[in-house]
Write a protein that holds these residues in place. Structure first.
Motif, mmCIF file in Angstrom:
data_model
loop_
_atom_site.group_PDB
_atom_site.id
_atom_site.type_symbol
_atom_site.label_atom_id
_atom_site.label_comp_id
_atom_site.label_asym_id
_atom_site.label_seq_id
_atom_site.Cartn_x
_atom_site.Cartn_y
_atom_site.Cartn_z
ATOM 1 N N MET A 172 -4.202 24.412 -1.452
ATOM 2 C CA MET A 172 -4.310 24.285 0.003
ATOM 3 C C MET A 172 -4.449 25.665 0.638
ATOM 4 N N THR A 173 -5.344 25.796 1.567
ATOM 5 C CA THR A 173 -5.598 27.085 2.220
ATOM 6 C C THR A 173 -4.593 27.335 3.336
ATOM 7 N N GLU A 174 -3.965 28.522 3.318
ATOM 8 C CA GLU A 174 -3.035 28.899 4.374
ATOM 9 C C GLU A 174 -3.758 29.757 5.404
ATOM 10 N N ILE A 175 -3.543 29.442 6.671
ATOM 11 C CA ILE A 175 -4.172 30.179 7.762
ATOM 12 C C ILE A 175 -3.330 31.410 8.098
ATOM 13 N N LEU A 176 -3.972 32.573 8.124
ATOM 14 C CA LEU A 176 -3.299 33.811 8.504
ATOM 15 C C LEU A 176 -3.314 33.906 10.035
ATOM 16 N N ASP A 177 -2.161 33.716 10.641
ATOM 17 C CA ASP A 177 -2.044 33.599 12.094
ATOM 18 C C ASP A 177 -1.905 34.976 12.745
ATOM 19 N N GLY A 178 -3.034 35.590 13.034
ATOM 20 C CA GLY A 178 -3.020 36.909 13.650
ATOM 21 C C GLY A 178 -2.392 36.896 15.034
ATOM 22 N N LYS A 179 -2.541 35.808 15.734
ATOM 23 C CA LYS A 179 -1.981 35.709 17.086
ATOM 24 C C LYS A 179 -0.459 35.809 17.050
ATOM 25 N N ALA A 180 0.164 35.133 16.078
ATOM 26 C CA ALA A 180 1.620 35.147 15.964
ATOM 27 C C ALA A 180 2.122 36.522 15.530
ATOM 28 N N VAL A 181 1.431 37.130 14.563
ATOM 29 C CA VAL A 181 1.844 38.459 14.086
ATOM 30 C C VAL A 181 1.666 39.489 15.197
ATOM 31 N N ALA A 182 0.574 39.374 15.947
ATOM 32 C CA ALA A 182 0.326 40.301 17.060
ATOM 33 C C ALA A 182 1.420 40.189 18.117
ATOM 34 N N LYS A 183 1.916 38.998 18.341
ATOM 35 C CA LYS A 183 2.997 38.797 19.322
ATOM 36 C C LYS A 183 4.232 39.593 18.921
ATOM 37 N N THR A 184 4.566 39.564 17.637
ATOM 38 C CA THR A 184 5.714 40.323 17.142
ATOM 39 C C THR A 184 5.493 41.815 17.312
ATOM 40 N N ILE A 185 4.285 42.287 16.970
ATOM 41 C CA ILE A 185 3.962 43.718 17.125
ATOM 42 C C ILE A 185 4.067 44.123 18.593
ATOM 43 N N ASN A 186 3.550 43.284 19.476
ATOM 44 C CA ASN A 186 3.587 43.604 20.906
ATOM 45 C C ASN A 186 5.022 43.696 21.425
ATOM 46 N N GLU A 187 5.896 42.841 20.946
ATOM 47 C CA GLU A 187 7.297 42.890 21.365
ATOM 48 C C GLU A 187 7.938 44.197 20.915
ATOM 49 N N LEU A 200 -2.135 41.454 6.190
ATOM 50 C CA LEU A 200 -1.975 41.224 4.750
ATOM 51 C C LEU A 200 -0.529 41.480 4.318
ATOM 52 N N ALA A 201 0.066 42.546 4.854
ATOM 53 C CA ALA A 201 1.448 42.876 4.503
ATOM 54 C C ALA A 201 2.414 41.816 5.012
ATOM 55 N N GLN A 202 2.141 41.304 6.199
ATOM 56 C CA GLN A 202 3.023 40.300 6.797
ATOM 57 C C GLN A 202 3.095 39.042 5.933
ATOM 58 N N TYR A 203 1.994 38.723 5.278
ATOM 59 C CA TYR A 203 1.952 37.529 4.429
ATOM 60 C C TYR A 203 2.187 37.866 2.948
ATOM 61 N N ASN A 204 2.629 39.097 2.699
ATOM 62 C CA ASN A 204 2.986 39.529 1.337
ATOM 63 C C ASN A 204 1.861 39.298 0.330
ATOM 64 N N ILE A 205 0.641 39.594 0.753
ATOM 65 C CA ILE A 205 -0.515 39.443 -0.127
ATOM 66 C C ILE A 205 -0.676 40.722 -0.940
ATOM 67 N N GLY A 257 -9.198 30.822 -4.844
ATOM 68 C CA GLY A 257 -7.934 31.507 -4.654
ATOM 69 C C GLY A 257 -8.035 32.836 -3.933
ATOM 70 N N ALA A 258 -9.211 33.185 -3.429
ATOM 71 C CA ALA A 258 -9.396 34.474 -2.744
ATOM 72 C C ALA A 258 -8.672 34.503 -1.402
ATOM 73 N N THR A 259 -8.418 35.703 -0.931
ATOM 74 C CA THR A 259 -7.945 35.922 0.437
ATOM 75 C C THR A 259 -9.130 36.391 1.256
ATOM 76 N N VAL A 260 -9.413 35.703 2.359
ATOM 77 C CA VAL A 260 -10.617 35.975 3.142
ATOM 78 C C VAL A 260 -10.240 36.397 4.558
ATOM 79 N N ILE A 261 -10.648 37.601 4.927
ATOM 80 C CA ILE A 261 -10.384 38.148 6.260
ATOM 81 C C ILE A 261 -11.713 38.241 7.006
#
Length: 281
Positions: A1-16, A147-152, A223-227
């Motif tokens: 199953m493909t996991e979606i990398l949620d940049g919006k959520a990670v960006a929210k944390t960075i902005n805080e 990538l780091a946030q998702y421990n890739i 199984g690739a990670t695609v950005i």
């Protein structure tokens, strides 16, 4: 199953985190943005950055250039901002008007004010994997944070960067190389069969060529990670450079468009700005 990398959520944390860091500064944090007001895309991006900056306590000074601006006149503007102690960081929003030599403009920005890490000095430090402090272009740095946030894992992995621009592809190549990945830099003119062979062997694919659906799911390694750094408009909808539906089920991780790399770019630019403020105190 493909996991979606949620940049919006990670960006929210960075902005805080950025907002909290800005609040600790003894003097105002100000980002100067030089842009071409006749470019609709630039108008949109500059507005988005200014609104987000205001939410974090960062002041912005948006500076439109005239239609008759020259490389020399813009360099003079940059040098004035370099000498202005009230300016924390400088961003040159590409593209500028036709005929202006952007690389000269990027490199005119003083390294200690280079918010987007596009000058020759700071990019040289990146490619040299310098131990000194330096900024990195916001889009590729945002990709690395995601990538780091998702421990890739990156060490020893095969990575393909598709796109060779100074703003994205070249610094992306350097960042992945510095992270001990084995990296190939390709682009829109790479021979198609060669590109497909590279992609089939790639654990990490980062693409930003500005061509809708340039890469299909069948091109990817299982199984690739695609950005997907692409941002195109097709039939009124935002579309990436990767055909998202066909990649699902093949990629283990993938960024959506919109909501993936875009929010990370703005968050990283503003993070860079407060970092410059801290370093220059």
């Amino acid at each position: 199953m493909t996991e979606i990398l949620d940049g919006k959520a990670v960006a929210k944390t960075i902005n805080e985190q950025t907002k909290a860091r800005v609040a600790k500064q003894k003097k105002p944090v100000t980002l100067a943005v030089i842009y071409d007001p006749s470019n609709d895309g630039s108008q949109l991006y500059v507005g988005m950055k200014s609104r987000q900056a205001a939410k974090l306590g960062i002041a912005t000074q948006d500076i439109p250039i005239s239609t008759d601006a020259t490389t020399e006149s813009v360099i003079q503007l940059v040098e004035e901002l370099n000498d202005d102690d009230s300016i924390t960081g400088i961003l040159v929003q590409s593209p500028l008007t036709k005929g202006i030599k952007e690389r000269q403009i990027f490199s005119a920005v003083a390294p200690h004010k280079d918010a987007d890490g596009l000058g020759a000095t700071v990019q040289g430090m990146l490619f040299g994997d310098s131990l000194e402090n330096y900024t990195v272009a916001a889009t590729p740095q945002g990709v690395m944070t995601l990538l780091a946030q998702y421990n890739i894992p990156l060490k020893g992995k095969n990575a393909v960067v598709v796109g060779r621009s100074q703003l994205f592809g070249r610094p992306m190549f350097a960042l992945l190389t510095n992270a001990d990945a084995t990296v190939t830099l390709a682009h829109r003119y790479t021979e198609p069969t060669t590109l497909k062979a590279l992609l089939k062997n790639a654990d990490i694919v980062v693409v930003g060529v500005g061509i809708p659906n340039f890469i299909q799911g069948e091109d990817l390694k299982k199984g690739a990670t695609v950005i997907d750094v692409g941002m195109n408009v097709v039939d009124g909808k935002a579309t990436g450079d990767v055909n998202f539906p066909s990649a699902q089920g093949i990629a283990d991780y993938i960024t959506p468009v919109p909501g993936g790399v875009g929010p990370m770019t703005i968050a990283t630019l503003l993070e860079n700005t407060v970092t410059l403020a801290e370093q220059n105190q």
